[in-house]
Design an enzyme around this catalytic site. Structure first.
Site, PDB file in Angstrom:
ATOM      1  N   GLY A   6      22.900   4.556 -12.530  1.00 31.18           N
ATOM      2  CA  GLY A   6      21.564   4.495 -13.138  1.00 31.18           C
ATOM      3  C   GLY A   6      20.778   5.752 -12.785  1.00 31.18           C
ATOM      4  O   GLY A   6      20.085   5.795 -11.760  1.00 31.18           O
ATOM      5  N   GLY A   8      18.063   7.071 -13.624  1.00 30.66           N
ATOM      6  CA  GLY A   8      16.663   7.036 -14.066  1.00 30.66           C
ATOM      7  C   GLY A   8      15.746   7.431 -12.916  1.00 30.66           C
ATOM      8  O   GLY A   8      16.151   8.182 -12.020  1.00 30.66           O
ATOM      9  N   GLY A  11      16.952   6.140  -9.358  1.00 29.64           N
ATOM     10  CA  GLY A  11      18.216   6.814  -9.038  1.00 29.64           C
ATOM     11  C   GLY A  11      17.984   8.275  -8.691  1.00 29.64           C
ATOM     12  O   GLY A  11      18.537   8.804  -7.720  1.00 29.64           O
ATOM     13  N   ALA A 121       8.522   5.953  -8.357  1.00 28.52           N
ATOM     14  CA  ALA A 121       8.986   7.190  -8.999  1.00 28.52           C
ATOM     15  C   ALA A 121       8.826   7.043 -10.498  1.00 28.52           C
ATOM     16  O   ALA A 121       8.949   5.940 -11.041  1.00 28.52           O
ATOM     17  CB  ALA A 121      10.445   7.449  -8.646  1.00 28.52           C
ATOM     18  N   LYS A 177       7.793  -9.980  -3.562  1.00 25.18           N
ATOM     19  CA  LYS A 177       7.498  -8.969  -4.588  1.00 25.18           C
ATOM     20  C   LYS A 177       7.431  -9.633  -5.962  1.00 25.18           C
ATOM     21  O   LYS A 177       6.597  -9.281  -6.801  1.00 25.18           O
ATOM     22  CB  LYS A 177       8.570  -7.874  -4.545  1.00 25.18           C
ATOM     23  CG  LYS A 177       8.287  -6.720  -5.466  1.00 25.18           C
ATOM     24  CD  LYS A 177       8.565  -5.368  -4.831  1.00 25.18           C
ATOM     25  CE  LYS A 177       7.977  -4.245  -5.668  1.00 25.18           C
ATOM     26  NZ  LYS A 177       8.969  -3.422  -6.311  1.00 25.18           N
ATOM     27  N   ASN A 185       2.089  -7.961 -13.638  1.00 22.15           N
ATOM     28  CA  ASN A 185       2.735  -7.129 -14.670  1.00 22.15           C
ATOM     29  C   ASN A 185       2.509  -7.631 -16.089  1.00 22.15           C
ATOM     30  O   ASN A 185       2.139  -6.853 -16.979  1.00 22.15           O
ATOM     31  CB  ASN A 185       4.232  -7.009 -14.389  1.00 22.15           C
ATOM     32  CG  ASN A 185       4.513  -6.186 -13.141  1.00 22.15           C
ATOM     33  OD1 ASN A 185       3.691  -6.146 -12.232  1.00 22.15           O
ATOM     34  ND2 ASN A 185       5.656  -5.546 -13.071  1.00 22.15           N
TER      35      ASN A 185
HETATM   36  P1  NAD Z   1      14.816   3.713 -15.443  1.00 27.84           P
HETATM   37  O1  NAD Z   1      14.819   3.102 -16.794  1.00 27.84           O
HETATM   38  O2  NAD Z   1      14.075   4.979 -15.209  1.00 27.84           O
HETATM   39  O3  NAD Z   1      16.333   3.990 -14.995  1.00 27.84           O
HETATM   40  C1  NAD Z   1      17.420   3.153 -15.299  1.00 27.84           C
HETATM   41  C2  NAD Z   1      18.593   4.057 -15.641  1.00 27.84           C
HETATM   42  O4  NAD Z   1      19.772   3.259 -15.782  1.00 27.84           O
HETATM   43  C3  NAD Z   1      18.412   4.814 -16.975  1.00 27.84           C
HETATM   44  O5  NAD Z   1      18.624   6.192 -16.763  1.00 27.84           O
HETATM   45  C4  NAD Z   1      19.518   4.240 -17.871  1.00 27.84           C
HETATM   46  O6  NAD Z   1      20.056   5.178 -18.779  1.00 27.84           O
HETATM   47  C5  NAD Z   1      20.556   3.850 -16.821  1.00 27.84           C
HETATM   48  N1  NAD Z   1      21.542   2.878 -17.315  1.00 27.84           N
HETATM   49  C6  NAD Z   1      21.334   1.775 -18.073  1.00 27.84           C
HETATM   50  N2  NAD Z   1      22.516   1.173 -18.353  1.00 27.84           N
HETATM   51  C7  NAD Z   1      23.475   1.926 -17.750  1.00 27.84           C
HETATM   52  C8  NAD Z   1      24.891   1.824 -17.692  1.00 27.84           C
HETATM   53  N3  NAD Z   1      25.541   0.832 -18.315  1.00 27.84           N
HETATM   54  N4  NAD Z   1      25.570   2.745 -16.965  1.00 27.84           N
HETATM   55  C9  NAD Z   1      24.919   3.776 -16.346  1.00 27.84           C
HETATM   56  N5  NAD Z   1      23.562   3.918 -16.388  1.00 27.84           N
HETATM   57  C10 NAD Z   1      22.861   3.002 -17.077  1.00 27.84           C
HETATM   58  O7  NAD Z   1      14.321   2.602 -14.433  1.00 27.84           O
HETATM   59  P2  NAD Z   1      13.742   2.793 -12.948  1.00 27.84           P
HETATM   60  O8  NAD Z   1      12.286   2.971 -13.005  1.00 27.84           O
HETATM   61  O9  NAD Z   1      14.581   3.794 -12.249  1.00 27.84           O
HETATM   62  O10 NAD Z   1      13.989   1.341 -12.349  1.00 27.84           O
HETATM   63  C11 NAD Z   1      15.274   0.893 -11.985  1.00 27.84           C
HETATM   64  C12 NAD Z   1      15.126  -0.416 -11.219  1.00 27.84           C
HETATM   65  O11 NAD Z   1      14.411  -0.152 -10.002  1.00 27.84           O
HETATM   66  C13 NAD Z   1      14.303  -1.468 -11.985  1.00 27.84           C
HETATM   67  O12 NAD Z   1      14.807  -2.748 -11.765  1.00 27.84           O
HETATM   68  C14 NAD Z   1      12.924  -1.330 -11.374  1.00 27.84           C
HETATM   69  O13 NAD Z   1      12.170  -2.525 -11.455  1.00 27.84           O
HETATM   70  C15 NAD Z   1      13.271  -1.007  -9.929  1.00 27.84           C
HETATM   71  N6  NAD Z   1      12.188  -0.320  -9.249  1.00 27.84           N
HETATM   72  C16 NAD Z   1      11.708   0.851  -9.777  1.00 27.84           C
HETATM   73  C17 NAD Z   1      10.662   1.481  -9.131  1.00 27.84           C
HETATM   74  C18 NAD Z   1      10.103   2.789  -9.641  1.00 27.84           C
HETATM   75  O14 NAD Z   1       9.118   3.268  -9.069  1.00 27.84           O
HETATM   76  N7  NAD Z   1      10.683   3.404 -10.672  1.00 27.84           N
HETATM   77  C19 NAD Z   1      10.119   0.919  -7.949  1.00 27.84           C
HETATM   78  C20 NAD Z   1      10.657  -0.272  -7.462  1.00 27.84           C
HETATM   79  C21 NAD Z   1      11.698  -0.884  -8.123  1.00 27.84           C
HETATM   80  O1  KPL Z   2       5.404  -3.306  -8.657  1.00 22.27           O
HETATM   81  C1  KPL Z   2       4.540  -3.081  -9.469  1.00 22.27           C
HETATM   82  C2  KPL Z   2       4.982  -2.706 -10.844  1.00 22.27           C
HETATM   83  O2  KPL Z   2       4.253  -2.026 -11.540  1.00 22.27           O
HETATM   84  O3  KPL Z   2       6.110  -3.111 -11.199  1.00 22.27           O
HETATM   85  C3  KPL Z   2       3.080  -3.234  -9.094  1.00 22.27           C
HETATM   86  C4  KPL Z   2       2.960  -3.829  -7.691  1.00 22.27           C
HETATM   87  C5  KPL Z   2       2.366  -4.134 -10.081  1.00 22.27           C
HETATM   88  C6  KPL Z   2       2.366  -1.895  -8.978  1.00 22.27           C
HETATM   89  O4  KPL Z   2       2.155  -1.276 -10.204  1.00 22.27           O
END
Ligand code: NAD
Ligand code: KPL
Length: 294
Positions: A6, A8, A11, A121, A177, A185
């Site tokens: 992943g 994204g 990652g 991020a 969480k 959300n």
């Molecule tokens: P994102 O959409 O930016 O990244 C997900 C990535 O996974 C994308 O690049 C997508 O192309 C890739 N992907 C999807 N299917 C795939 C496959 N079959 N093989 C390989 N890659 C694949 O999402 P994100 O913001 O990075 O969030 C990822 C997870 O982390 C989510 O569950 C999110 O809730 C959690 N999370 C994110 C944050 C944050 O700040 N971004 C914080 C806490 C938790």
């Molecule tokens: O985790 C969050 C989210 O946006 O998914 C909160 C805590 C609501 C902060 O934006």
């Protein structure tokens, strides 16, 4: 070598922060594009150029971080795991609940762990990843095979310089969480407003108490520590105030036309209610309304 499935925002954050040369992204089947190059803006504003290779056939990672969205995780792992040793710990970073259980039930013999992180991020422009919020990460086992590996995995992740803690009760932490995400959300997505702005909206004020009553009953049914609806509302509103100016991840997904994680937040709670015979009309309504936005 630490493999990341992943590429994204999450990652790329871990890939940029872990020691250089020790990370690779897992390619989709049949794909081996050029290495992933991006600018990474660290929390203190410093910007650096990052290049991450793809995991090559025959390379055997010591750890697999899974940073796909909850709804993509099972399929992504079905593609990736056949070429990854069965002893490699899998660390799931997904928000919400439901996807973690799908993975640990599908591969009961593999060591499955989960991480709950308050790091933030995002990718505001193509080729740019921003470490937008500094927090901490807790990692713990979801199954008995993962249990002996928790401390080692936490140490490996701590090499990033990010704050990482081993967690004996990771399910409890994921629930905490989930409660916050369930109370913020969907409202931000439906009302199309930043986190803090939900608090004054009549729609939020109408539904937050019945929502907290549902969640309070569900926590008890799930064997989690009992919390009154009033205490749940206080926790939700404290986070909404603390992150008042933030666009929630769900609102961001709706605004950019990406699938949301609603099925793993209020949708998960509605399904749990069905299993336990607990009515969850507010979780169901929020789930359907967000699904319609998609
Ligand atoms: P994102 O959409 O930016 O990244 C997900 C990535 O996974 C994308 O690049 C997508 O192309 C890739 N992907 C999807 N299917 C795939 C496959 N079959 N093989 C390989 N890659 C694949 O999402 P994100 O913001 O990075 O969030 C990822 C997870 O982390 C989510 O569950 C999110 O809730 C959690 N999370 C994110 C944050 C944050 O700040 N971004 C914080 C806490 C938790
Ligand atoms: O985790 C969050 C989210 O946006 O998914 C909160 C805590 C609501 C902060 O934006």
């Amino acid at each position: 070598m630490i493999a990341i499935l992943g590429a994204g925002s999450m990652g790329r954050l871990w890939a940029a922060m872990l020691p250089a040369g020790q990370v690779a992204f897992v390619p989709r089947p049949g794909q081996m594009p050029d290495p992933v190059c991006y600018r990474f803006q660290a929390i203190e504003g410093k910007s650096l150029s990052v290049t991450i290779p793809w995991l090559q056939p025959g390379q055997s990672p010591e750890l697999l971080l899974v940073t796909t969205k909850a709804g993509d995780t099972l399929e992504a792992l079905k593609d990736a795991l056949p070429s990854i040793a069965s002893s490699t710990p899998i660390v799931l970073f997904q928000n919400g609940l439901g996807s973690q259980q799908q993975v640990s039930e599908t591969w009961p013999q593999r060591p499955v762990l989960a991480a709950s992180t308050t790091e933030g991020a995002n990718r505001p422009a193509p080729g740019l990843t921003v470490h937008a919020g500094c927090g901490a990460t807790w990692v713990g086992a979801l199954n008995p095979t993962g249990q002996p590996l928790v401390n080692r995995v936490a140490q490996q992740l701590a090499k990033s310089g990010l704050e990482v803690h081993p967690e004996q009760d990771i399910l409890g932490r994921l629930w905490q969480k989930l409660v916050i995400n369930a109370g913020i959300n969907a409202f931000t997505a439906i009302l199309d407003c930043p986190n803090g702005a939900i608090l004054k909206q009549p729609y939020y004020q109408q539904w937050i108490n019945p929502l907290c009553e549902e969640i309070s009953r569900l926590l008890a049914a799930a064997g989690q520590p009992q919390q009154t609806p009033e205490a749940l509302r206080e926790s939700i509103e404290a986070v909404a105030r603390k992150t008042a100016a933030n666009t929630s991840s769900m609102r961001a997904d709706v605004l950019t036309g990406r699938p949301t994680e609603i099925d793993f937040i209020n949708g998960y709670l509605a399904r749990l209610g069905q299993q336990h015979g607990i009515a969850t009309p507010v979780n169901q309504m929020l789930t359907e309304q967000v699904q319609q936005l998609n």
